[in-house]
Design a protein around this motif. Structure first.
Motif, PDB file in Angstrom:
ATOM      1  N   THR A 153      15.040 -14.109  -0.461  1.00  0.00           N
ATOM      2  CA  THR A 153      13.731 -14.766  -0.496  1.00  0.00           C
ATOM      3  C   THR A 153      13.615 -15.687  -1.701  1.00  0.00           C
ATOM      4  N   ARG A 185      15.621 -18.883  -1.270  1.00  0.00           N
ATOM      5  CA  ARG A 185      14.953 -19.789  -0.329  1.00  0.00           C
ATOM      6  C   ARG A 185      13.725 -20.438  -0.968  1.00  0.00           C
ATOM      7  N   ARG A 202      13.350 -24.415  -1.620  1.00  0.00           N
ATOM      8  CA  ARG A 202      12.206 -25.110  -1.017  1.00  0.00           C
ATOM      9  C   ARG A 202      11.363 -25.834  -2.067  1.00  0.00           C
ATOM     10  N   ASN A 253      11.266 -16.214   7.529  1.00  0.00           N
ATOM     11  CA  ASN A 253      10.507 -17.464   7.418  1.00  0.00           C
ATOM     12  C   ASN A 253       9.034 -17.199   7.178  1.00  0.00           C
ATOM     13  N   ARG A 254       8.500 -16.150   7.795  1.00  0.00           N
ATOM     14  CA  ARG A 254       7.091 -15.794   7.605  1.00  0.00           C
ATOM     15  C   ARG A 254       6.854 -15.264   6.192  1.00  0.00           C
ATOM     16  N   LEU A 281       8.507 -16.147   3.513  1.00  0.00           N
ATOM     17  CA  LEU A 281       8.538 -17.333   2.658  1.00  0.00           C
ATOM     18  C   LEU A 281       7.222 -18.096   2.737  1.00  0.00           C
ATOM     19  N   GLU A 282       6.745 -18.362   3.934  1.00  0.00           N
ATOM     20  CA  GLU A 282       5.497 -19.117   4.108  1.00  0.00           C
ATOM     21  C   GLU A 282       4.312 -18.363   3.512  1.00  0.00           C
TER      22      GLU A 282
END
Length: 187
Positions: free
Chosen positions: A23, A26, A30, A159-160, A162-163
């Protein structure tokens, strides 16, 4: 609690296998921020103990925590943002890392012992053996209150996760206008 400005350092914490490194890497990519894995700050003696299945003592951890804190301070002095991982299982460890560092935000990656055990069982080439997971959960003092944790459920897809972190730290505006700007997932 509503915060007016985003953090400059994200400290991702949790037991081994919760997804801290993946995490954090990433997030750093990002955001185009510096990244360090907390494991890279361990002296060789700590790694050897963990490889042998021997839990670390507090005396083993103090120099490791101080090295992480020094890296955080280097970034802050340079006004450079960053992401760092650290298990930080006990409150006293987190207090050492957060003391007088108000721009550091604690992200607690939380998962059930069964979920984390399943992940560790699939992991390859890591010095932390699955046998130490029980001792990590036993030592875990979940962050609360003044530590201002953002609690993230790691059973969500990566992905969730991270968002969710990006939204709750206000490091990007939500894509959906219906999503709120709450800073903390309290339990």
């Amino acid at each position: 609690m509503v915060e007016t400005k985003p953090p400059s350092i994200l400290l991702l914490m949790g037991v081994s296998g919760c997804g801290k490194t993946t995490t954090a890497q990433r997030l750093a990519k990002r955001l185009n921020w510096a990244f360090r894995d907390g494991d890279s700050f361990h002296p060789c003696t700590n790694v050897e103990k963990m490889q042998a299945g021997i839990p670390l003592t507090d005396d083993d951890r103090w120099p490791w925590l101080d090295a992480i804190g020094a890296w955080i301070d280097e970034l802050r002095a340079a006004k450079s943002p960053g992401v760092v991982t650290c298990s930080a299982l006990k409150r006293i460890y987190r207090l050492r890392l957060l003391h007088n560092r108000h721009d550091v935000r604690l992200i607690y990656l939380k998962g059930s012992q069964q979920l984390i055990a399943d992940r560790i069982a699939r992991r390859r080439n890591h010095f932390m053996p699955p046998t130490l997971l029980m001792s990590q959960f036993a030592a875990l003092e979940e962050p609360r209150g003044a530590e201002r944790p953002i609690v993230i459920d790691v059973s969500m897809p990566p992905n969730r996760v991270l968002e969710r972190i990006l939204t709750l730290t206000r490091l990007h505006e939500p894509r959906d206008a219906g999503v709120g700007h709450a800073m903390v997932d309290e339990q």
